[in-house]
Design a protein around this motif. Sequence first.
Motif, PDB file in Angstrom:
ATOM      1  N   MET A  41       3.870   0.413   5.559  1.00  0.00           N
ATOM      2  CA  MET A  41       3.197   1.557   5.243  1.00  0.00           C
ATOM      3  C   MET A  41       2.079   1.611   6.148  1.00  0.00           C
ATOM      4  N   THR A  42       1.570   2.677   6.588  1.00  0.00           N
ATOM      5  CA  THR A  42       0.488   2.694   7.415  1.00  0.00           C
ATOM      6  C   THR A  42      -0.905   3.104   6.487  1.00  0.00           C
ATOM      7  N   HIS A  43      -1.755   2.840   7.166  1.00  0.00           N
ATOM      8  CA  HIS A  43      -3.154   3.203   6.492  1.00  0.00           C
ATOM      9  C   HIS A  43      -3.442   4.331   5.903  1.00  0.00           C
ATOM     10  N   ARG A  44      -2.914   5.419   6.604  1.00  0.00           N
ATOM     11  CA  ARG A  44      -2.923   7.007   6.404  1.00  0.00           C
ATOM     12  C   ARG A  44      -2.216   7.020   4.978  1.00  0.00           C
ATOM     13  N   VAL A  45      -0.991   6.648   5.096  1.00  0.00           N
ATOM     14  CA  VAL A  45       0.018   6.823   3.985  1.00  0.00           C
ATOM     15  C   VAL A  45      -0.550   6.075   2.589  1.00  0.00           C
ATOM     16  N   ARG A  46      -0.988   5.110   2.928  1.00  0.00           N
ATOM     17  CA  ARG A  46      -1.535   4.335   1.703  1.00  0.00           C
ATOM     18  C   ARG A  46      -2.831   5.036   1.107  1.00  0.00           C
ATOM     19  N   ARG A  47      -3.701   5.581   2.002  1.00  0.00           N
ATOM     20  CA  ARG A  47      -4.946   6.309   1.451  1.00  0.00           C
ATOM     21  C   ARG A  47      -4.461   7.480   1.039  1.00  0.00           C
ATOM     22  N   TRP A  48      -3.568   8.079   1.350  1.00  0.00           N
ATOM     23  CA  TRP A  48      -2.939   9.556   0.664  1.00  0.00           C
ATOM     24  C   TRP A  48      -2.679   9.151  -0.630  1.00  0.00           C
ATOM     25  N   ARG A  49      -1.555   8.089  -0.616  1.00  0.00           N
ATOM     26  CA  ARG A  49      -1.257   7.788  -2.130  1.00  0.00           C
ATOM     27  C   ARG A  49      -2.170   7.459  -2.971  1.00  0.00           C
ATOM     28  N   LYS A  50      -3.339   6.917  -2.502  1.00  0.00           N
ATOM     29  CA  LYS A  50      -4.328   6.415  -3.513  1.00  0.00           C
ATOM     30  C   LYS A  50      -5.077   7.942  -3.957  1.00  0.00           C
ATOM     31  N   MET A  51      -5.446   8.705  -3.052  1.00  0.00           N
ATOM     32  CA  MET A  51      -6.187  10.072  -3.505  1.00  0.00           C
ATOM     33  C   MET A  51      -5.299  10.787  -4.397  1.00  0.00           C
ATOM     34  N   ALA A  52      -3.806  10.702  -3.968  1.00  0.00           N
ATOM     35  CA  ALA A  52      -2.967  11.374  -5.011  1.00  0.00           C
ATOM     36  C   ALA A  52      -3.062  11.055  -6.314  1.00  0.00           C
ATOM     37  N   ALA A  53      -3.055   9.651  -6.367  1.00  0.00           N
ATOM     38  CA  ALA A  53      -3.038   9.052  -7.845  1.00  0.00           C
ATOM     39  C   ALA A  53      -4.450   9.426  -8.465  1.00  0.00           C
ATOM     40  N   LEU A  54      -5.410   9.277  -7.864  1.00  0.00           N
ATOM     41  CA  LEU A  54      -6.996   9.675  -8.334  1.00  0.00           C
ATOM     42  C   LEU A  54      -6.905  11.106  -8.834  1.00  0.00           C
ATOM     43  N   VAL A  55      -6.326  12.194  -8.021  1.00  0.00           N
ATOM     44  CA  VAL A  55      -6.182  13.483  -8.233  1.00  0.00           C
ATOM     45  C   VAL A  55      -5.328  13.580  -9.654  1.00  0.00           C
ATOM     46  N   ALA A  56      -4.344  13.032  -9.801  1.00  0.00           N
ATOM     47  CA  ALA A  56      -3.484  13.153 -10.913  1.00  0.00           C
ATOM     48  C   ALA A  56      -4.098  12.578 -11.892  1.00  0.00           C
ATOM     49  N   LEU A  57      -4.639  11.511 -11.970  1.00  0.00           N
ATOM     50  CA  LEU A  57      -5.529  10.725 -13.083  1.00  0.00           C
ATOM     51  C   LEU A  57      -6.777  11.745 -13.579  1.00  0.00           C
ATOM     52  N   CYS A  58      -7.430  12.483 -12.534  1.00  0.00           N
ATOM     53  CA  CYS A  58      -8.437  13.377 -12.930  1.00  0.00           C
ATOM     54  C   CYS A  58      -8.170  14.601 -13.450  1.00  0.00           C
ATOM     55  N   CYS A  59      -6.864  15.297 -13.164  1.00  0.00           N
ATOM     56  CA  CYS A  59      -6.276  16.173 -13.841  1.00  0.00           C
ATOM     57  C   CYS A  59      -5.793  15.883 -15.326  1.00  0.00           C
ATOM     58  N   ALA A  60      -5.420  14.737 -15.613  1.00  0.00           N
ATOM     59  CA  ALA A  60      -5.072  14.176 -16.977  1.00  0.00           C
ATOM     60  C   ALA A  60      -6.192  14.337 -17.806  1.00  0.00           C
ATOM     61  N   VAL A  61      -7.133  13.627 -17.189  1.00  0.00           N
ATOM     62  CA  VAL A  61      -8.457  13.630 -18.220  1.00  0.00           C
ATOM     63  C   VAL A  61      -8.988  15.097 -18.432  1.00  0.00           C
ATOM     64  N   PHE A  62      -8.965  15.985 -17.423  1.00  0.00           N
ATOM     65  CA  PHE A  62      -9.457  17.339 -17.325  1.00  0.00           C
ATOM     66  C   PHE A  62      -8.905  17.902 -18.414  1.00  0.00           C
ATOM     67  N   VAL A  63      -7.502  17.926 -18.437  1.00  0.00           N
ATOM     68  CA  VAL A  63      -6.697  18.686 -19.316  1.00  0.00           C
ATOM     69  C   VAL A  63      -6.939  18.128 -20.924  1.00  0.00           C
ATOM     70  N   VAL A  64      -7.019  16.845 -21.007  1.00  0.00           N
ATOM     71  CA  VAL A  64      -7.726  16.500 -22.626  1.00  0.00           C
ATOM     72  C   VAL A  64      -8.871  16.965 -22.944  1.00  0.00           C
ATOM     73  N   ASN A  65     -10.000  17.063 -21.873  1.00  0.00           N
ATOM     74  CA  ASN A  65     -11.164  17.512 -22.259  1.00  0.00           C
ATOM     75  C   ASN A  65     -11.277  19.012 -22.470  1.00  0.00           C
ATOM     76  N   VAL A  66     -10.644  19.789 -21.653  1.00  0.00           N
ATOM     77  CA  VAL A  66     -10.468  21.124 -21.792  1.00  0.00           C
ATOM     78  C   VAL A  66      -9.887  21.478 -23.224  1.00  0.00           C
ATOM     79  N   SER A  67      -8.929  20.794 -23.824  1.00  0.00           N
ATOM     80  CA  SER A  67      -8.268  21.056 -25.069  1.00  0.00           C
ATOM     81  C   SER A  67      -9.423  20.683 -26.091  1.00  0.00           C
TER      82      SER A  67
END
Length: 119
Positions: free
Chosen positions: A1-27
Amino acid sequence: MTHRVRRWRKMAALVALCCAVFVVNVSTTIVDIALPTLVEDLGASTRDLLWVVDSFNLAFAALVLAGGSLSDRFGRRPFLVGGLGVFAVASVSKAWSGEPAQLIARRALAGVAAAGCTR
């Protein structure tokens, strides 16, 4: 796995977690804004309103450590996806609450689900 793919996966995971926390706080914020409407539509008393607000926070605070521990043991992705799924069902079902007790129970269920998905 290249460095670029790893970085993209980390950013995608961070965005998913931020969205989950955002939804809970908006509720939580939406319920605080809707309190006057709950009095009119459901005939909720002051005590009912207190439980509507606090049932989510009580269930969430009581179970967030246990949810984190279980997600570490059995996998974070299943807990995140399952918690968000149950949270979504509980949140949608709150719209059809006919009395304050139903809303309180569904808010508590959403708090339990949120404890599983915000780790």
